[in-house]
Design a protein around this motif. Structure first.
Motif, short mmCIF file in Angstrom:
data_model
loop_
_atom_site.label_atom_id
_atom_site.label_comp_id
_atom_site.label_asym_id
_atom_site.label_seq_id
_atom_site.Cartn_x
_atom_site.Cartn_y
_atom_site.Cartn_z
N ILE A 197 0.77 -1.02 0.01
CA ILE A 197 0.14 0.05 -0.04
C ILE A 197 0.98 1.30 -0.03
CG2 ILE A 197 -1.80 1.25 1.32
CD1 ILE A 197 -2.47 -1.65 2.30
N ILE A 198 1.89 1.29 0.80
CA ILE A 198 2.83 2.38 0.85
C ILE A 198 3.55 2.74 -0.48
CG2 ILE A 198 4.64 3.35 2.17
CD1 ILE A 198 3.69 2.27 4.54
N SER A 199 4.09 1.45 -1.11
CA SER A 199 4.78 1.54 -2.22
C SER A 199 3.79 2.12 -3.19
CB SER A 199 5.49 0.13 -2.49
OG SER A 199 6.26 -0.26 -1.48
N GLY A 200 2.68 1.73 -3.18
CA GLY A 200 1.75 2.28 -4.49
C GLY A 200 1.47 3.76 -4.15
N VAL A 201 1.44 4.25 -2.96
CA VAL A 201 1.33 5.83 -2.67
C VAL A 201 2.76 6.20 -3.28
CG1 VAL A 201 1.27 7.64 -1.03
CG2 VAL A 201 -0.23 5.49 -0.82
N VAL A 202 3.60 5.89 -2.94
CA VAL A 202 5.08 6.45 -3.44
C VAL A 202 5.27 6.39 -4.87
CG1 VAL A 202 7.70 6.60 -3.05
CG2 VAL A 202 6.05 6.11 -0.96
N ALA A 203 5.07 5.25 -5.13
CA ALA A 203 5.23 5.05 -6.73
C ALA A 203 4.20 5.92 -7.68
CB ALA A 203 5.12 3.44 -7.18
N THR A 204 2.99 6.20 -7.18
CA THR A 204 2.06 7.10 -8.03
C THR A 204 2.51 8.37 -8.05
OG1 THR A 204 0.28 5.31 -7.33
CG2 THR A 204 -0.20 7.32 -8.21
N ILE A 205 3.01 8.71 -6.79
CA ILE A 205 3.49 10.16 -6.93
C ILE A 205 4.82 10.40 -7.95
CG2 ILE A 205 4.53 12.11 -5.41
CD1 ILE A 205 2.71 10.85 -3.31
N LEU A 206 5.69 9.43 -7.85
CA LEU A 206 6.98 9.51 -8.64
C LEU A 206 6.41 9.46 -9.93
CD1 LEU A 206 9.27 7.33 -6.56
CD2 LEU A 206 9.56 9.85 -6.67
N PHE A 207 5.45 8.60 -10.32
CA PHE A 207 4.94 8.39 -11.63
C PHE A 207 4.30 9.66 -12.10
CE2 PHE A 207 1.08 7.74 -14.61
CZ PHE A 207 1.99 7.04 -15.58
#
Length: 338
Positions: free
Chosen positions: A99-109
């Protein structure tokens, strides 16, 4: 600014604009309860229709400005009452990491895609953060710490409008997709809670499958909401040096940690040690929901529909891509973990 007036005079000046924002919020809630439309979306549209109430010189303009900022920050701060450390234990370490990785990855994307599409980093953080964390609430919290430009309110309204519409579409389609993929109640809850933008739509989507899925989806969504504090803090740290270097020496230096974020963290900490009873927590969550509804009505009043239409198709494509990226990321993670 109202700070130069006595408190009674400030209240008198603010009353007309705050009152109209409250009335719009009540009307939006009525439409939501009776016709099933998202309350946030209704508040936005009703506010946009009353844009003339924010024009300079009107009696409502000062109160609308207060509702769009001060009441907003109150609503975001009170979200902390729904967060606790205990709620994480039932999910398991790998699910929390996903879940946390999804948040970070989406912002970086969002930052990478915005650069590719020729949009600014501020717009990327606004849209990416709202998609990654909690929709309209995150958009408003992030907007409050980003440097202000002539496009700030337009971009905020566009983002809130877009994530609300996309969240409603996801509420309908994602439960169908979850069942087609044969997800268990736990996996379906992680998928729905980890991808749908707004809390209300997560609840609607989860409980449309079954109670266990609804409970899991809500829990996962609250984990994403908990990411609001570190993300807003990180943005504050990043934008603060550039903001102060561009500002005149006489301008007041902005605090590193906004007060509403401190309130969020304090309430989350108090709730984690069990000092907030469930009944009080539910009451504070309801106040938070109304505060955010009132503030988004006020933001709608302050924004011209013509300016929103000027955002262009590139911005729409960007936020749709961010939504698809988050959905694909969580789906891929579930395939590995389940």
């Amino acid at each position: 600014m109202l700070v130069k007036y006595p408190i009674v005079t400030q209240l008198k000046i603010a009353f007309p604009g705050v009152s109209i924002s409250v009335l719009i919020a009540v009307a939006a809630q009525f439409l939501s309860e009776h016709y099933g439309a998202p309350a946030m979306l209704m508040a936005l549209l009703l506010g946009l229709a009353l844009n003339f109430l924010s024009e300079e010189g009107t009696q409502t303009a000062p109160g609308v400005a207060i509702a769009s900022k001060t009441i907003l920050r109150l609503g975001v701060a009170l979200l902390g009452a729904r967060i606790s450390v205990d709620m994480l234990s039932g999910l398991g370490g790998w699910m929390i990491i996903l879940i946390i990785s999804g948040v970070v990855a989406t912002i970086l994307f969002a930052l990478a895609a915005s650069r590719l599409f020729g949009r600014g980093w501020g717009f990327a953080l606004l849209t990416g953060g709202s998609v990654a964390i909690c929709g309209a609430s995150a958009a408003m919290a992030i907007a409050s710490v980003l440097p202000k430009t002539e496009r700030s309110e337009r971009d905020l309204i566009f983002t809130v409008l877009s994530v609300t519409v996309l969240s409603t579409v996801a509420m309908i389609l994602y439960p169908i997709l979850s069942q087609a993929l044969g997800f268990s109640s736990r996996a379906a809850g992680v998928f729905l809670g980890g991808t749908i933008h707004d809390v209300a739509q997560v609840v609607g989507a989860g409980f449309s499958i079954d109670n266990e899925t609804g409970e899991n989806a809500t829990l996962v969504k609250l984990v994403r909401v908990a990411m609001l504090a570190p993300v807003v803090l990180a943005i504050s740290i990043v934008v603060r040096p550039s903001e102060t270097s561009q500002a005149p020496d006489s301008q007041k230096r902005q605090p590193l940690l906004p007060r509403f974020l401190i309130g969020f963290l304090v309430l989350a900490g108090v709730n984690s040690v069990g000092f907030i009873p469930d009944s009080v927590g539910n009451y504070l969550a309801e106040i938070s929901r109304w505060a955010l509804l009132i503030s988004i009505a006020a933001v709608g009043i302050k924004t011209s529909l013509k300016k929103i239409l000027g955002v262009g198709p590139v911005a729409i494509a960007l936020i749709v891509l961010e939504t698809l990226f988050l959905g694909s990321f969580i789906l891929g993670g579930l395939q590995l973990l389940v």
